[in-house]
Design an enzyme around this catalytic site. Sequence first.
Site, short mmCIF file in Angstrom:
data_model
loop_
_atom_site.label_atom_id
_atom_site.label_comp_id
_atom_site.label_asym_id
_atom_site.label_seq_id
_atom_site.Cartn_x
_atom_site.Cartn_y
_atom_site.Cartn_z
N ASP A 1 0.86 -1.18 0.00
CA ASP A 1 0.00 0.00 0.00
C ASP A 1 0.90 1.23 0.00
O ASP A 1 1.89 1.29 0.74
CB ASP A 1 -0.89 -0.01 1.23
CG ASP A 1 -1.76 1.23 1.32
OD1 ASP A 1 -2.87 1.21 0.77
OD2 ASP A 1 -1.29 2.23 1.92
N ALA A 2 0.57 2.21 -0.82
CA ALA A 2 1.43 3.38 -0.97
C ALA A 2 1.65 4.12 0.35
O ALA A 2 2.75 4.58 0.64
CB ALA A 2 0.83 4.33 -2.01
N ASP B 1 0.27 8.36 -8.64
CA ASP B 1 -0.51 7.91 -9.79
C ASP B 1 -1.30 6.65 -9.43
O ASP B 1 -1.44 5.74 -10.24
CB ASP B 1 0.41 7.65 -10.98
CG ASP B 1 -0.35 7.49 -12.29
OD1 ASP B 1 -1.50 7.98 -12.37
OD2 ASP B 1 0.20 6.88 -13.22
#
Length: 298
Positions: A149-150, A170
């Site tokens: 997960d970012a 993005d």
Amino acid sequence: MQITQYTIGLILFAAANLFANSSGFALEKIHKERSIYRNIVITEDKGIRCMRFETRRKKVSNQACINLKQPNKLVFEYVQGTLLGLAHNPAPKRVLILGLGGGTLANVIHQVSPTSEIVSVDIDPAVVKLAKAYFGYQENAQIKSEIKDARVFVKRALLQKQQFDWIILDAFNGDYIPEHLMTEEFLAECKRLLSTNGLLSANTFSTSDLYDHESVTYQKVFNQLDIFKAPTKGNRVIFACNCDNFSLTKSLSAQLNRQLTSYGLDTNVLFEAVSSIVDWDVNARVLTDEYSPANLLK
């Protein structure tokens, strides 16, 4: 034009595509698989190969596309606009891309700035696998992938005291940007992860009902923003900097301009689409971890 391994790979994709269609039948859906997050479909139409996410709302959106007949021509305007960030720093030491898609940004940045260390982060291992299989995404000594997960990646990178010269946001789940990647707290974490004078680029949409909320949130964290609005599509790219008195440089070296032109970019036209004009409601409510109703507003 320099022939790279990436270009050769896409040429082979194109040749395979032409062979497959030699009978005259248009091949549209060439692969479909269900990941733990979504259905992912690879399609081809008139020489354009795309990765699509199918969502519960039956909404279908292209997350990545390549032109099989012209492998170096970038299909999405927002990708072209994002690359204007190279005007700020043409050779960033470390680049973080949150949301892989087909890996186009990582591949192009690597070719333009081969000394850059690029870390691409995506929550879905199937996306990474399909980017490699269908879009020419390649890992090497300079390009690495992280399945995370970012937000988790950013938090851990801060604990490890990492820094990046360019962070590109993005990440999309098929409907819109994940809510926890739009908040003041998250953007503040990204700013702390940036080196001094480091750049952040974020792919969002000009047509979203969240336009005002997103804009004031970025503005609160970074103060000064430059916005690229895609000339014919609804995308916009927000540029912000971990610095004072930011304004995106609207010129490139002759060498860099030639390199980007080889990808189909008309940098003069793209720079004309960059503006610092505040065209949002500055009184809109800032998105936070406690107030981020993206699922209601989009």
